[in-house]
Enzyme design. Structure first.
Site, PDB file in Angstrom:
ATOM      1  CB  VAL A   1      37.385  34.536  50.736  1.00  0.00           C
ATOM      2  CG1 VAL A   1      38.644  35.395  50.746  1.00  0.00           C
ATOM      3  CG2 VAL A   1      36.432  34.947  51.836  1.00  0.00           C
ATOM      4  CB  SER A   2      40.442  34.147  47.116  1.00  0.00           C
ATOM      5  OG  SER A   2      41.513  34.045  46.210  1.00  0.00           O
ATOM      6  CD1 TRP A   3      39.941  27.877  43.535  1.00  0.00           C
ATOM      7  CD2 TRP A   3      38.724  27.360  45.351  1.00  0.00           C
ATOM      8  NE1 TRP A   3      39.461  26.581  43.376  1.00  0.00           N
ATOM      9  CE2 TRP A   3      38.709  26.255  44.485  1.00  0.00           C
ATOM     10  CE3 TRP A   3      38.034  27.270  46.559  1.00  0.00           C
ATOM     11  CZ2 TRP A   3      38.044  25.073  44.782  1.00  0.00           C
ATOM     12  CZ3 TRP A   3      37.347  26.101  46.865  1.00  0.00           C
ATOM     13  CH2 TRP A   3      37.365  25.028  45.978  1.00  0.00           C
TER      14      TRP A   3
ATOM     15  CB  THR B   1      36.354  36.395  44.120  1.00  0.00           C
ATOM     16  OG1 THR B   1      36.354  35.179  43.364  1.00  0.00           O
ATOM     17  CG2 THR B   1      35.018  37.102  43.975  1.00  0.00           C
TER      18      THR B   1
END
Length: 301
Positions: A110-112, A136
């Site tokens: 998720v994301s980073w 992401t």
């Protein structure tokens, strides 16, 4: 060290917390056992986020074994003496899985954590069977967020000051956070503030990093999930990634950056279907010559 507790009195399966020493780096991990014939799902969380934040999503995936961990400098994991790059973090997580006696697993980032998941899938092609990338991008080669959003993400202040999180959540997370203040309050209650140094070390891990030049080498079946109102990761990034990954499909979610938390009941069945569908998708990243593109653009309401 291992501890257990049950998050639901009606749920017999207990979450096991473990504290591991990986070459001097203390990693706090959690395992929610499963009872379905699906490979365990390893979750890579967003920057500064402790593993408890994925609980609502994990609860909707009952039966699937979930592995989560606090990245160095967050939650219950120690802050390293020097910052890791993504390749170094990928090695640490590989050793963590060795310590926990896991072989092949599925991965969700998720994301980073989605960037780190890409690195892990690239570094460990036999170990990562299927890949899910949520909210992401490809790192430095990406369509950036607005400067006003990036400045708010440049420090861990939102994790440390609940009042500040309350003020900025709508502008950085978008989607349901724009309309429901109670979501912000519930989200804030689950946050365990990262160390200031740990947060900046996570920023440094991705500084200048990009998967653009090797993303075409990720042969695992890949599900890309993107919010259509995500101020942090513009939706164009997901479309670019879907074109770069040979065996990818794209699902667009009518929500913001944290759709895994705000659309759990809608997303969990999609994830479960992806992890169990053996007919249309490959069940192994090799042999490479059998991989064919599979890109769709379904919108999830």
């Amino acid at each position: 060290m291992e501890t257990t507790f049950s998050t639901n009195i009606r749920e017999p399966m207990r979450v096991r917390f473990k504290t591991l020493n990986i070459n001097g780096q203390i990693i706090r991990a959690a395992i929610r056992p499963g009872n379905e014939p699906i490979l365990p799902l390893l979750v890579f969380n967003g920057i500064g986020a402790n593993l408890e934040l994925i609980k609502p999503f994990a609860d909707e995936l009952q039966g699937v074994e979930i592995i989560a961990f606090d990245a160095p400098g967050t939650g219950g994991s120690s802050t390293p003496t020097f910052p890791y790059r993504f390749a170094g973090l990928s090695r640490v997580i590989g050793k963590m899985l060795d310590e926990l006696n896991y072989g092949q697993i599925n991965v969700l980032g998720v994301s980073w954590g989605g960037a780190l998941a890409q690195q892990f899938a690239y570094d460990h092609p036999y170990r990562c069977r299927r890949l899910i990338l949520a909210a992401t991008s490809m790192g430095s080669v990406a369509v950036p967020a607005k400067l006003s959003v990036l400045l708010k993400l440049a420090s861990p202040r939102r994790y440390v000051q609940p009042s500040y999180m309350q003020r900025i959540a709508a502008s950085i997370y978008g989607g349901a956070f724009r309309r429901n203040d109670n979501l912000i309050k519930k989200h804030s209650l689950k946050i365990r503030s990262p160390s200031g140094i740990g947060y900046y070390y996570q920023l440094l891990a991705g500084a200048g990093w990009t998967s653009f030049h090797w993303l075409h080498n990720i042969k695992q079946p890949t599900l890309i999930l993107a919010g259509d109102d995500d101020p942090i990761i513009p939706i164009a990034n997901a479309k670019l990634m879907a074109k770069r990954i040979p065996n990818a499909e794209l699902r667009i979610i009518r929500c913001g950056h944290l759709f895994l938390l705000t659309k759990t009941k809608e997303i969990a069945p999609i994830v479960r279907d992806f992890l169990t569908d053996n007919k249309r998708r490959l069940t192994s990243p090799l042999p490479l010559e059998t991989v064919s593109p599979d890109v769709s653009n379904e919108v999830i309401e």
